[in-house]
Design a protein around this motif. Sequence first.
Motif, PDB file in Angstrom:
ATOM      1  N   HIS A  28      10.883  -7.800   7.056  1.00 38.91           N
ATOM      2  CA  HIS A  28      12.051  -6.831   7.554  1.00 38.91           C
ATOM      3  C   HIS A  28      11.651  -5.548   7.092  1.00 38.91           C
ATOM      4  O   HIS A  28      11.676  -4.559   7.767  1.00 38.91           O
ATOM      5  N   GLU A  29      10.860  -5.309   5.952  1.00 33.09           N
ATOM      6  CA  GLU A  29      10.731  -4.148   5.383  1.00 33.09           C
ATOM      7  C   GLU A  29       9.340  -3.599   6.151  1.00 33.09           C
ATOM      8  O   GLU A  29       9.474  -2.318   6.535  1.00 33.09           O
ATOM      9  N   ALA A  30       8.822  -4.552   6.997  1.00 28.68           N
ATOM     10  CA  ALA A  30       7.625  -4.178   7.773  1.00 28.68           C
ATOM     11  C   ALA A  30       8.161  -3.484   8.819  1.00 28.68           C
ATOM     12  O   ALA A  30       7.655  -2.324   9.374  1.00 28.68           O
ATOM     13  N   CYS A  31       9.275  -4.014   9.455  1.00 34.48           N
ATOM     14  CA  CYS A  31       9.780  -3.591  10.751  1.00 34.48           C
ATOM     15  C   CYS A  31      10.415  -2.187  10.209  1.00 34.48           C
ATOM     16  O   CYS A  31      10.510  -1.046  11.177  1.00 34.48           O
ATOM     17  N   GLU A 134      -0.911  -3.760   1.322  1.00 35.47           N
ATOM     18  CA  GLU A 134      -1.308  -4.579  -0.040  1.00 35.47           C
ATOM     19  C   GLU A 134      -2.579  -4.062  -0.402  1.00 35.47           C
ATOM     20  O   GLU A 134      -2.979  -3.562  -1.512  1.00 35.47           O
ATOM     21  N   VAL A 135      -3.620  -3.924   0.495  1.00 32.34           N
ATOM     22  CA  VAL A 135      -4.996  -3.718   0.096  1.00 32.34           C
ATOM     23  C   VAL A 135      -5.411  -2.128  -0.270  1.00 32.34           C
ATOM     24  O   VAL A 135      -5.682  -1.889  -1.209  1.00 32.34           O
ATOM     25  N   GLU A 136      -4.704  -1.394   0.789  1.00 32.87           N
ATOM     26  CA  GLU A 136      -4.761   0.099   0.156  1.00 32.87           C
ATOM     27  C   GLU A 136      -3.875   0.427  -1.138  1.00 32.87           C
ATOM     28  O   GLU A 136      -4.557   1.203  -1.819  1.00 32.87           O
ATOM     29  N   GLU A 137      -3.012  -0.099  -1.390  1.00 32.20           N
ATOM     30  CA  GLU A 137      -2.206   0.170  -2.465  1.00 32.20           C
ATOM     31  C   GLU A 137      -3.037  -0.203  -3.694  1.00 32.20           C
ATOM     32  O   GLU A 137      -3.189   0.356  -5.046  1.00 32.20           O
ATOM     33  N   ARG A 138      -3.330  -1.646  -3.598  1.00 35.10           N
ATOM     34  CA  ARG A 138      -4.287  -2.178  -4.859  1.00 35.10           C
ATOM     35  C   ARG A 138      -5.420  -1.210  -4.929  1.00 35.10           C
ATOM     36  O   ARG A 138      -6.014  -1.110  -6.362  1.00 35.10           O
ATOM     37  N   VAL A 139      -6.241  -0.984  -4.109  1.00 31.15           N
ATOM     38  CA  VAL A 139      -7.521  -0.221  -4.395  1.00 31.15           C
ATOM     39  C   VAL A 139      -7.113   1.119  -4.786  1.00 31.15           C
ATOM     40  O   VAL A 139      -7.854   1.371  -5.740  1.00 31.15           O
ATOM     41  N   GLY A 140      -6.140   1.554  -4.277  1.00 26.11           N
ATOM     42  CA  GLY A 140      -5.701   3.054  -4.863  1.00 26.11           C
ATOM     43  C   GLY A 140      -5.183   3.182  -6.185  1.00 26.11           C
ATOM     44  O   GLY A 140      -5.596   3.824  -7.099  1.00 26.11           O
ATOM     45  N   TRP A 257       4.528  -8.041  -2.986  1.00 18.72           N
ATOM     46  CA  TRP A 257       4.161  -7.395  -2.254  1.00 18.72           C
ATOM     47  C   TRP A 257       4.217  -5.894  -2.337  1.00 18.72           C
ATOM     48  O   TRP A 257       5.409  -5.520  -2.609  1.00 18.72           O
ATOM     49  N   GLU A 258       3.204  -5.068  -1.993  1.00 19.48           N
ATOM     50  CA  GLU A 258       3.437  -3.771  -2.564  1.00 19.48           C
ATOM     51  C   GLU A 258       4.385  -3.044  -1.383  1.00 19.48           C
ATOM     52  O   GLU A 258       4.927  -2.010  -1.707  1.00 19.48           O
ATOM     53  N   LEU A 259       4.265  -3.715  -0.128  1.00 21.28           N
ATOM     54  CA  LEU A 259       5.304  -2.918   0.614  1.00 21.28           C
ATOM     55  C   LEU A 259       6.830  -3.068   0.383  1.00 21.28           C
ATOM     56  O   LEU A 259       7.743  -2.024   0.704  1.00 21.28           O
ATOM     57  N   SER A 260       7.193  -3.842  -0.624  1.00 15.40           N
ATOM     58  CA  SER A 260       8.736  -3.987  -1.242  1.00 15.40           C
ATOM     59  C   SER A 260       8.812  -2.579  -1.869  1.00 15.40           C
ATOM     60  O   SER A 260      10.090  -2.294  -2.138  1.00 15.40           O
TER      61      SER A 260
END
Lengths: 446, 446
Positions: A28-31, A134-140, A257-260
């Motif tokens: 839902h956060e993605a939406c 998830e990938v961009e946040e973890r790499v960053g 999940w970083e999107l949270s």
Amino acid sequence: MNSTDITRRLACFVVRSEPEDIPDAVQHEACRAILNWLGCAIGGAGHDTVRFAAQALQPFFGPAQAQVLGRPERADILHAALLNGIASHVLDFDDTHLRAIHPSAPVLPALLALAEWRGLSGRDLVHAFVLGVEVEERVGLSVFPEHYDRGYHITGTAGVFGAAAAAGKLLGLDEQRMTWALGIAATQSAGLREMFGSMCKSLHPGKAAQNGLSAALMAERGFTSAAAAIEGKRGFAHVLSTRFDPAVITDGLGEGWELSRNMYKPFACGLVVHAAITGCLELREAHGLRGPEIAVIAARVNPLVPELTGKPEPRTGLESKFSIFHAMAIAILDGAAGEAQFSAEAANRPAAVALRRRVEITADPTIGKLESHVRIELTDGRVLERHVPHALGTLERPMSDRDLEAKFRGLCAERFAEDRIAAMIEACWSIRAAADAGALARLAAG
Amino acid sequence: MNSTDITRRLACFVVRSEPEDIPDAVQHEACRAILNWLGCAIGGAGHDTVRFAAQALQPFFGPAQAQVLGRPERADILHAALLNGIASHVLDFDDTHLRAIHPSAPVLPALLALAEWRGLSGRDLVHAFVLGVEVEERVGLSVFPEHYDRGYHITGTAGVFGAAAAAGKLLGLDEQRMTWALGIAATQSAGLREMFGSMCKSLHPGKAAQNGLSAALMAERGFTSAAAAIEGKRGFAHVLSTRFDPAVITDGLGEGWELSRNMYKPFACGLVVHAAITGCLELREAHGLRGPEIAVIAARVNPLVPELTGKPEPRTGLESKFSIFHAMAIAILDGAAGEAQFSAEAANRPAAVALRRRVEITADPTIGKLESHVRIELTDGRVLERHVPHALGTLERPMSDRDLEAKFRGLCAERFAEDRIAAMIEACWSIRAAADAGALARLAAG
């Protein structure tokens, strides 16, 4: 520190992830992120930055595979990703991760263009988007803040990894190809903070989207990169940062999940002014304020706030975004602080000029950066006060789904009729059920 | 150190330069570089690296504006620049500046595509090329070697400035727009040395050509960048290097030309083996050697040589380029050391395998990196010796125009008939007189 095989482990995580792994709240956060991003892209579509780029590149557009959002052009997916990436960041109104990156602008333009071209489902797009973030946040975050302090615009430099991972997931790459995709992305990681204040700032997420997408497409065909693209001696982390913590990339993958941790701006200006605006809007609502009855608007704020937004007499829309005086005054006058409130017209409106001269700012280091104390003195002697511990839009006090819809309407009102806007809002909320996610992009044809 | 206005001063130099400012010898060097570059691009056109990239990107090609060299495809100029940039570096056979960069691969693909599309003259192309090389070398050398030591592939990171400056010159940008073009290039400067050994190594000059070209085209339309893109606190030099000498960029502009320091590889392998190959070819020629009469081939070389090229039993074409044993043996057997001599066939040919086992290498730190002492002992007891103080292809002993023609023929023989090859050679030598420089590209349609 043992840091081998980081790139490949990250690639494997993305490849093996299943849609069912993503909790419903994160989906839902993605939406919410998609709705917010689409509004920003449509709102930015007419900006000179986007117009100039579109005019310069139009002679090289390939087949009409994907929609340039809010504009009449259709383009090949690489150009659509570039232009939509630029547009979604140009108003500085897109989402912000709690700690580092503007996550949607580099990832969603790549995904939506690819989904539109290949007729892919909304379910797969949402899944790929969550993974890309998830990938961009973890790499960053593995090189943050040193990498940013060095001068890199992390939304571009880390964003390209997110775009590559997300596009690679939509393409169904295997582990080897996903590893190559991340490597082809790594070697294109770029973007200088020197560019802030110029059109190149929004070029960064645009190029991240375009380069990440082409990285995935090239890897799909067998184009190789180094295996240790992130962690190698001459790889991304060691070359572009003075510190690297590989555990940030690999620890607890899939457990959270970083999107949270995503935030949405309710107001079309820098985050540090948001708490003061929130206080003004709340006092306006509670007491029916309209401006003329006010003698003084006072705010106690963190010293960073006047440092970043201390412009007393802004003349242009851009200048007005860096004036806490204007922001508080216009919030009282209009009961809003969207793009329309940060235009040249608003900055030069006589009532706004008069009221902002009654704003008094006190710097107080004991106050947080996203906090404020607002005190309004009325001409009849009454004093109204409001402590805002967390601005609207922070994780502690997120914008509601309805708030996001209202923001979206504001951003689209100039270009689209109400029924089309309503259809786009509905398409964002229901995108997980869409057999063809690209329908959303076609609704946004300008 | 006062280092203000560096980007703008460099831009002004490029904008104000006139074709008459370029000495005839430098213009002739440009023709030599073009001939060498075109041969490398054609020779590399069938490589998997180019094929995979072309296959992946073909669905997004725009109008057929420019030729992909040595291949059947025509593409929009941005894709043509990318693919030709990849192709011209993929054999590691392109030119090398005395100190830092492979200068032609990032610049000429952008220029030739643009000239073909707009029907521009060879005189203007040569002028823009000389300026592009000047810009990329000065920017690169201002941060060299620290920038390279940090892990950046300088052919990509500095090359993008050369492509932007050269394309901007061909477009006739004014000083403001040329400054923006350099800035848009700066913020896309990328390429990691970690990628060496993978397909991404040649992606770097390809993306430099493509991004530099689009930077110039976007600047032409008014797309802005920061003013101090190179020298600013968060600009290219300070972010991507630990040292920056701005005087290297601005001192003596127009008084000498970096293109004069350009070297061409006679042999299709790493530079450090070239002196040993030169010695073998000279002894072969002088004494009619063919292989079977040889008991021992001995070479004294700098310790770096066996370190980089010490592979005793290469099996693939790529491995054979990193084997001084194979290189010396095959030079004796074939009297040549071109692409055909570094193929899997050559590496596994029984006569080559037998002869390379008779090669003995001695490391000697008193010997220079591009120097060697070769001693050949014959089965009849005779000993032949040759000291090569400078390998063929160095500035002290440059390849002649005829040598370059022979190299070009070797690179094109698989794809083109002799009369077409002769026409391309003639077109390179006479390009300064060509009203339409793009005719050269169309001659190279595969």
